[in-house]
Design an enzyme around this catalytic site. Sequence first.
Site, PDB file in Angstrom:
ATOM      1  N   ASN A  11       0.867  -1.184   0.000  1.00  0.00           N
ATOM      2  CA  ASN A  11       0.000   0.000   0.000  1.00  0.00           C
ATOM      3  C   ASN A  11       0.901   1.231   0.000  1.00  0.00           C
ATOM      4  OD1 ASN A  11      -1.761   2.076   0.492  1.00  0.00           O
ATOM      5  ND2 ASN A  11      -2.397   1.365   2.532  1.00  0.00           N
ATOM      6  N   TRP A  12       1.015   1.845  -1.163  1.00  0.00           N
ATOM      7  CA  TRP A  12       1.930   2.994  -1.291  1.00  0.00           C
ATOM      8  C   TRP A  12       1.386   4.243  -0.603  1.00  0.00           C
ATOM      9  CZ3 TRP A  12       4.189   3.381  -6.970  1.00  0.00           C
ATOM     10  CH2 TRP A  12       4.819   2.169  -7.289  1.00  0.00           C
ATOM     11  N   LYS A  13       0.099   4.247  -0.275  1.00  0.00           N
ATOM     12  CA  LYS A  13      -0.556   5.447   0.283  1.00  0.00           C
ATOM     13  C   LYS A  13      -0.325   6.631  -0.668  1.00  0.00           C
ATOM     14  CE  LYS A  13      -0.213   3.269   4.739  1.00  0.00           C
ATOM     15  NZ  LYS A  13      -0.096   3.373   6.186  1.00  0.00           N
ATOM     16  N   HIS A  99      -9.425   1.040   5.086  1.00  0.00           N
ATOM     17  CA  HIS A  99      -8.146   1.311   5.749  1.00  0.00           C
ATOM     18  C   HIS A  99      -8.385   2.286   6.905  1.00  0.00           C
ATOM     19  CE1 HIS A  99      -4.077   2.589   6.565  1.00  0.00           C
ATOM     20  NE2 HIS A  99      -3.688   1.480   5.970  1.00  0.00           N
ATOM     21  N   GLU A 101      -6.793   4.767   7.889  1.00  0.00           N
ATOM     22  CA  GLU A 101      -6.606   6.190   7.573  1.00  0.00           C
ATOM     23  C   GLU A 101      -7.871   6.764   6.941  1.00  0.00           C
ATOM     24  OE1 GLU A 101      -2.968   5.563   5.429  1.00  0.00           O
ATOM     25  OE2 GLU A 101      -2.011   5.031   7.330  1.00  0.00           O
ATOM     26  N   GLU A 171      -5.071  -4.856  10.707  1.00  0.00           N
ATOM     27  CA  GLU A 171      -4.082  -3.800  10.886  1.00  0.00           C
ATOM     28  C   GLU A 171      -4.350  -3.072  12.207  1.00  0.00           C
ATOM     29  OE1 GLU A 171      -2.360  -2.686   6.690  1.00  0.00           O
ATOM     30  OE2 GLU A 171      -3.814  -1.225   7.368  1.00  0.00           O
ATOM     31  N   GLY A 177       2.697   2.626  10.792  1.00  0.00           N
ATOM     32  CA  GLY A 177       3.607   3.751  10.624  1.00  0.00           C
ATOM     33  C   GLY A 177       4.283   4.181  11.916  1.00  0.00           C
ATOM     34  N   SER A 217       3.729  -1.751  10.410  1.00  0.00           N
ATOM     35  CA  SER A 217       5.190  -1.770  10.617  1.00  0.00           C
ATOM     36  C   SER A 217       5.817  -3.135  10.305  1.00  0.00           C
ATOM     37  CB  SER A 217       5.543  -1.335  12.042  1.00  0.00           C
ATOM     38  OG  SER A 217       5.123   0.002  12.259  1.00  0.00           O
ATOM     39  N   GLY A 238       2.975  -0.997   4.267  1.00  0.00           N
ATOM     40  CA  GLY A 238       3.012   0.431   3.955  1.00  0.00           C
ATOM     41  C   GLY A 238       4.428   0.866   3.626  1.00  0.00           C
ATOM     42  N   GLY A 239       5.099   1.457   4.614  1.00  0.00           N
ATOM     43  CA  GLY A 239       6.428   2.036   4.414  1.00  0.00           C
ATOM     44  C   GLY A 239       7.407   1.147   3.656  1.00  0.00           C
TER      45      GLY A 239
HETATM   46  P1  13P Z   1       3.186   0.626   7.659  1.00  0.00           P
HETATM   47  O1  13P Z   1       3.723  -0.677   7.094  1.00  0.00           O
HETATM   48  O2  13P Z   1       3.889   1.827   7.114  1.00  0.00           O
HETATM   49  O3  13P Z   1       3.098   0.583   9.148  1.00  0.00           O
HETATM   50  O4  13P Z   1       1.675   0.747   7.118  1.00  0.00           O
HETATM   51  C1  13P Z   1       0.843  -0.332   7.215  1.00  0.00           C
HETATM   52  C2  13P Z   1      -0.403  -0.049   6.452  1.00  0.00           C
HETATM   53  O5  13P Z   1      -1.164   0.841   6.807  1.00  0.00           O
HETATM   54  C3  13P Z   1      -0.676  -0.823   5.248  1.00  0.00           C
HETATM   55  O6  13P Z   1      -1.941  -0.601   4.767  1.00  0.00           O
END
Ligand code: 13P
Length: 254
Positions: A11-13, A99, A101, A171, A177, A217, A238-239
């Site tokens: 997930n590149w966000k 998600h 967010e 999640e 994050g 994470s 994510g990251g």
């Molecule tokens: P991180 O891996 O950056 O913690 O993000 C996880 C995430 O929200 C994937 O959708």
Amino acid sequence: MAERQKIVAGNWKMNKTFQEAQDLLFDIADQLDERGKGDVNVIVCPPALYAELATDLAAENDFAVGVQNINDHESGAYTGEISAPMLASMGVEYAIIGHSERREYYKEADEFLARKVRVALEHDIVPIFCCGEVLEQRDAGKQNEVVKEQLEKALFNLEKEDFGKLVIAYEPVWAIGTGRTATPEQAQEMHAYIRKLISEKYDEEVAESTSILYGGSCKPSNAKGLFSQKDIDGGLIGGASLKADDFVELIHSF
Ligand code: 13P
């Protein structure tokens, strides 16, 4: 019903300019070509703007493309939005729905997410449905209750056949994050609980065939511990999905 699969989804966000997105996709494609991906289903979810770029490359490189959101209507006067039929027509196969967010910043609630899940399924886009508790809920020992309610409201209204097509991502919001990962035991416990809820609502066969991903994470240094758990089928990343080396390393962490 879909088979239970090992999955690594990125997930590149809201990251990467066009040139950066192109570089990252090429880098992932090259590394997959070199190292292979075994029996892992690799899904890349860039910003929807880059869907065409990604699906063009995906076709030649044996990965799939997802988006990070989807509108709950098929078409119409919804300025700025992108629909399931549009995405499907670009070769997009997955959509992250719910998600944390989007739940937090755009106030998306489970009843609304249920509509997104339906419209995605109607257009053969597989929802990657996210659930998970915030820190205060975990500290109060309410994580099971919270996740149960999310699943009941957003997913358990589906017929068995449709539910069987979904992917679920657990999640925990406190791990996203933050660098603070759930321990493999904490994650396994929740994944087993989710599988039990599915089994109670549908049946054992559906529960056993549902892929349940962990997100929060997750990185090469902790993925093996997580992915080796019985009920963890991979990760929503994510990251670490923004660096080709890390992302491809995660694909080799089962
Ligand atoms: P991180 O891996 O950056 O913690 O993000 C996880 C995430 O929200 C994937 O959708």
